[in-house]
Motif scaffolding. Structure first.
Motif, mmCIF file in Angstrom:
data_model
loop_
_atom_site.group_PDB
_atom_site.id
_atom_site.type_symbol
_atom_site.label_atom_id
_atom_site.label_comp_id
_atom_site.label_asym_id
_atom_site.label_seq_id
_atom_site.Cartn_x
_atom_site.Cartn_y
_atom_site.Cartn_z
ATOM 1 N N PRO B 92 0.808 -1.218 0.000
ATOM 2 C CA PRO B 92 0.000 0.000 0.000
ATOM 3 C C PRO B 92 0.836 1.260 0.000
ATOM 4 O O PRO B 92 0.570 2.192 -0.755
ATOM 5 N N ARG B 93 1.891 1.247 0.830
ATOM 6 C CA ARG B 93 2.766 2.415 0.872
ATOM 7 C C ARG B 93 3.417 2.630 -0.494
ATOM 8 O O ARG B 93 3.428 3.748 -1.025
ATOM 9 N N ALA B 94 3.938 1.527 -1.052
ATOM 10 C CA ALA B 94 4.598 1.655 -2.354
ATOM 11 C C ALA B 94 3.609 2.143 -3.406
ATOM 12 O O ALA B 94 3.935 2.990 -4.244
ATOM 13 N N LEU B 95 2.375 1.602 -3.310
ATOM 14 C CA LEU B 95 1.356 2.012 -4.275
ATOM 15 C C LEU B 95 1.066 3.501 -4.155
ATOM 16 O O LEU B 95 0.993 4.218 -5.160
ATOM 17 N N LEU B 96 0.927 3.957 -2.912
ATOM 18 C CA LEU B 96 0.636 5.374 -2.700
ATOM 19 C C LEU B 96 1.776 6.239 -3.205
ATOM 20 O O LEU B 96 1.551 7.255 -3.871
ATOM 21 N N ALA B 97 3.014 5.797 -2.890
ATOM 22 C CA ALA B 97 4.165 6.574 -3.343
ATOM 23 C C ALA B 97 4.169 6.644 -4.864
ATOM 24 O O ALA B 97 4.402 7.706 -5.456
ATOM 25 N N GLU B 98 3.863 5.504 -5.468
ATOM 26 C CA GLU B 98 3.814 5.454 -6.937
ATOM 27 C C GLU B 98 2.760 6.432 -7.463
ATOM 28 O O GLU B 98 2.985 7.181 -8.420
ATOM 29 N N GLU B 99 1.604 6.422 -6.775
ATOM 30 C CA GLU B 99 0.510 7.297 -7.197
ATOM 31 C C GLU B 99 0.931 8.767 -7.096
ATOM 32 O O GLU B 99 0.652 9.564 -7.991
ATOM 33 N N VAL B 100 1.605 9.079 -5.978
ATOM 34 C CA VAL B 100 2.048 10.463 -5.795
ATOM 35 C C VAL B 100 3.001 10.855 -6.914
ATOM 36 O O VAL B 100 2.884 11.929 -7.514
ATOM 37 N N ARG B 101 3.951 9.951 -7.202
ATOM 38 C CA ARG B 101 4.911 10.252 -8.264
ATOM 39 C C ARG B 101 4.199 10.472 -9.588
ATOM 40 O O ARG B 101 4.479 11.424 -10.317
ATOM 41 N N GLU B 102 3.245 9.575 -9.874
ATOM 42 C CA GLU B 102 2.524 9.700 -11.140
ATOM 43 C C GLU B 102 1.776 11.019 -11.205
ATOM 44 O O GLU B 102 1.796 11.710 -12.227
ATOM 45 N N SER B 103 1.113 11.356 -10.077
ATOM 46 C CA SER B 103 0.352 12.608 -10.062
ATOM 47 C C SER B 103 1.272 13.799 -10.283
ATOM 48 O O SER B 103 0.922 14.739 -11.001
ATOM 49 N N ARG B 104 2.463 13.727 -9.667
ATOM 50 C CA ARG B 104 3.397 14.831 -9.829
ATOM 51 C C ARG B 104 3.824 14.964 -11.279
ATOM 52 O O ARG B 104 3.852 16.068 -11.836
ATOM 53 N N ASP B 105 4.161 13.806 -11.877
ATOM 54 C CA ASP B 105 4.562 13.847 -13.284
ATOM 55 C C ASP B 105 3.441 14.415 -14.133
ATOM 56 O O ASP B 105 3.658 15.237 -15.027
ATOM 57 N N GLN B 106 2.227 13.962 -13.806
ATOM 58 C CA GLN B 106 1.070 14.421 -14.568
ATOM 59 C C GLN B 106 0.908 15.938 -14.421
ATOM 60 O O GLN B 106 0.675 16.643 -15.402
ATOM 61 N N ALA B 107 1.053 16.393 -13.165
ATOM 62 C CA ALA B 107 0.915 17.835 -12.918
ATOM 63 C C ALA B 107 1.987 18.605 -13.682
ATOM 64 O O ALA B 107 1.709 19.648 -14.289
ATOM 65 N N ALA B 108 3.221 18.064 -13.678
ATOM 66 C CA ALA B 108 4.303 18.756 -14.387
ATOM 67 C C ALA B 108 3.997 18.796 -15.881
ATOM 68 O O ALA B 108 4.189 19.833 -16.542
ATOM 69 N N ALA B 109 3.488 17.658 -16.395
ATOM 70 C CA ALA B 109 3.175 17.620 -17.826
ATOM 71 C C ALA B 109 2.078 18.623 -18.157
ATOM 72 O O ALA B 109 2.150 19.345 -19.162
ATOM 73 N N LEU B 110 1.051 18.670 -17.273
ATOM 74 C CA LEU B 110 -0.052 19.604 -17.521
ATOM 75 C C LEU B 110 0.431 21.047 -17.457
ATOM 76 O O LEU B 110 0.010 21.888 -18.252
ATOM 77 N N GLU B 111 1.341 21.309 -16.507
ATOM 78 C CA GLU B 111 1.871 22.658 -16.393
ATOM 79 C C GLU B 111 2.623 23.048 -17.652
ATOM 80 O O GLU B 111 2.475 24.162 -18.166
ATOM 81 N N ALA B 112 3.441 22.093 -18.141
ATOM 82 C CA ALA B 112 4.196 22.368 -19.366
ATOM 83 C C ALA B 112 3.234 22.640 -20.520
ATOM 84 O O ALA B 112 3.426 23.572 -21.311
ATOM 85 N N GLU B 113 2.171 21.831 -20.580
ATOM 86 C CA GLU B 113 1.204 22.006 -21.656
ATOM 87 C C GLU B 113 0.529 23.370 -21.542
ATOM 88 O O GLU B 113 0.330 24.072 -22.536
ATOM 89 N N GLN B 114 0.213 23.727 -20.289
ATOM 90 C CA GLN B 114 -0.440 25.009 -20.066
ATOM 91 C C GLN B 114 0.459 26.151 -20.514
ATOM 92 O O GLN B 114 0.000 27.089 -21.178
ATOM 93 N N ALA B 115 1.768 26.030 -20.163
ATOM 94 C CA ALA B 115 2.695 27.096 -20.550
ATOM 95 C C ALA B 115 2.767 27.199 -22.069
ATOM 96 O O ALA B 115 2.786 28.301 -22.638
ATOM 97 N N GLU B 116 2.781 26.020 -22.711
ATOM 98 C CA GLU B 116 2.872 25.999 -24.166
ATOM 99 C C GLU B 116 1.641 26.669 -24.778
ATOM 100 O O GLU B 116 1.738 27.513 -25.675
ATOM 101 N N LEU B 117 0.458 26.290 -24.256
ATOM 102 C CA LEU B 117 -0.786 26.858 -24.783
ATOM 103 C C LEU B 117 -0.830 28.360 -24.540
ATOM 104 O O LEU B 117 -1.255 29.131 -25.404
ATOM 105 N N GLN B 118 -0.364 28.746 -23.356
ATOM 106 C CA GLN B 118 -0.327 30.172 -23.036
ATOM 107 C C GLN B 118 0.525 30.913 -24.057
ATOM 108 O O GLN B 118 0.151 31.999 -24.542
ATOM 109 N N GLY B 119 1.681 30.285 -24.373
ATOM 110 C CA GLY B 119 2.561 30.877 -25.376
ATOM 111 C C GLY B 119 1.849 31.009 -26.713
ATOM 112 O O GLY B 119 1.928 32.059 -27.378
ATOM 113 N N ASP B 120 1.134 29.924 -27.095
ATOM 114 C CA ASP B 120 0.391 29.954 -28.355
ATOM 115 C C ASP B 120 -0.615 31.093 -28.346
ATOM 116 O O ASP B 120 -0.717 31.869 -29.302
ATOM 117 N N VAL B 121 -1.357 31.184 -27.247
ATOM 118 C CA VAL B 121 -2.386 32.220 -27.146
ATOM 119 C C VAL B 121 -1.765 33.602 -27.270
ATOM 120 O O VAL B 121 -2.252 34.467 -28.015
#
Lengths: 110, 323
Positions: B92-121
């Motif tokens: 469970p701990r490993a699973l949660l840690a994995e989930e946190v890591r995934e969420s962080r990566d996802q958040a970073a990816a979304l942030e990058a996408e947002q910055a890119e879109l902002q640039g486009d706009v």
């Protein structure tokens, strides 16, 4: 001898195949393993006593495992599965200790 | 270690000391309690039975072999399965840690996408406005710079605050005390920089805007709810000399001097000709509306105001230090 070879072959097959154990059998696995340990200790003691008999060894192995599993099954049906598991583990543990004590005494004495 | 049983080995008898046969219901318990680690009397009688077992026949050999195979198989799969179960218990701990890591990566990816879109706009906006309305484009650029929605570069200063080293023992101070920079220190420093005419400010890469908040949660200083760790580098764009002089001559400068002298908080200034402050990562669009549509509290300040404790910063077009 044939019993030992058979056991070794069975263990190898089990390790190689790694089948999934049905969920219904899961509660009996620890008991089965402890019963197996108990029988192995008994078999070792019988060997040192010079009274080892493959047939007796295997039948007692089978019976110990079956009876232990049956007790746990009965406990599960009566709603005292955990307690009965503990009881079986305690008894088997005592037997393992007594067999180990006998083995130790024989080895140290002779 | 000799035990009493060894000195007086009892002959195997069919009777326990209590006059019971090995098959009496109580005999096993008595044997266990009187001699817990050795049920010799019981085993002894068993042994005699074993010796009396009939010699092996073909049938018993076959049965023995099959039973041995089955038992070996059973034990092997039991052990394998139980080991897998035991390993899964840590998961469970490993699973949660994995989930946190995934969420962080996802958040970073979304942030990058947002910055890119902002640039486009921004690029599209520039295209459209540049060809039709040059005045509006310039106005938009000013507003974007003020609102922190674009990254800015230029000369400026870096004001760095850090936690103090471990202090030696002195009256009222235990040895090894570390004085940490608080959110209030940062607020005062940032407000001092705004007051001295900074055009854009960021703390450890977090752009400060009109709605930014510098707070504290536990030991961590949060800027816009992002925990930062010391040293805190406050990057302010503007005329480096004017910024430094402006802060040092103000109440904020006195405050910084005070914490560096009294609490040994290292305060350092760096001037640079080429500094960048990033765009604010998340910009919610807020707008003022007439009073009859919404209540007046939804109105937003139009210019970067002092970074205050509350997110709903009061409109404050001429930033002043909050003491």
């Amino acid at each position: 001898m044939i019993a030992i070879l058979g056991l070794a072959a069975g263990i190898l097959v089990g390790i190689v195949l790694q089948p999934d154990v049905p969920v219904a059998l899961q509660p009996y696995l620890p008991i089965a393993v402890v019963a197996a340990l108990d029988t192995l200790a008994g078999g070792l003691r019988a060997t040192l006593d010079g009274a080892f008999n493959a047939h007796v060894f295997i039948t007692s192995f089978l019976f110990n495992v079956l009876i232990a599993a049956f007790l746990v099954f009965l406990g599960d049906q009566l709603g005292v599965g955990a307690q009965l598991s503990t009881a079986v583990i305690v008894v088997l543990g005592i037997r393992i200790f007594s067999n180990a004590a006998a083995i130790r005494r024989r080895l140290v004495r002779s | 270690m000799p035990d009493p049983q060894e000195q007086t080995p009892e002959p195997h008898s069919r009777q326990t000391p209590h006059g019971e046969t090995p098959y009496s219901p109580m005999s096993l318990l008595r044997a266990l309690t009187s001699n817990p680690l050795d049920v010799e009397t019981l085993r002894g009688t068993e042994g005699r039975h074993e010796e009396a077992a009939p010699p092996d026949t073909a049938a018993t050999t076959v049965f023995t072999t099959i039973a041995a195979l089955a038992l070996g198989f059973l034990v092997a799969i039991s052990v394998a399965d139980l080991r897998a179960d035991a390993a899964a218990e840590d998961s469970p701990r490993a699973l949660l840690a994995e989930e946190v890591r995934e969420s962080r990566d996802q958040a970073a990816a979304l942030e990058a996408e947002q910055a890119e879109l902002q640039g486009d706009v921004s690029a599209l906006q520039e295209d459209v406005l540049g060809s039709t309305d040059a005045g509006a484009a310039a106005e938009l650029g000013t507003a974007e710079a003020a609102a922190g929605s674009v990254a800015l570069a230029g000369p400026g200063v870096v004001l760095q605050l850090d936690d103090s080293d471990q202090l030696p023992a002195s009256p009222g101070v235990a040895e090894g005390t570390v004085n940490a920079v608080t959110d209030q220190d940062l607020q005062i420093a940032v407000n001092g920089l705004w007051a001295a005419g900074a055009e854009a400010v960021s703390v450890n890469g977090q752009r400060l805007t009109a709605t930014s908040a510098i707070r504290t949660a536990g030991d961590a200083v949060l800027v816009d709810l992002r925990p930062l760790s010391p040293p805190y580098r406050i990057t302010a764009l503007g005329d480096p000399d004017a910024l430094r002089a402006g802060v040092e001559d103000s109440v904020a400068g006195e405050y910084l001097e005070e914490i560096s002298l009294r609490f040994r908080i290292p305060v350092t200034w760096e001037a640079s000709e080429e500094l960048t402050v990033p765009a604010r990562t998340v910009t919610g669009l807020r707008e003022a509306r007439p009073v009859d549509e919404v209540d007046s509290s939804a109105a937003e300040p139009s210019a970067p105001a002092a970074a205050t404790q509350d997110d709903g910063a009061a409109p404050d077009p001429t930033p002043e230090e909050t003491p």
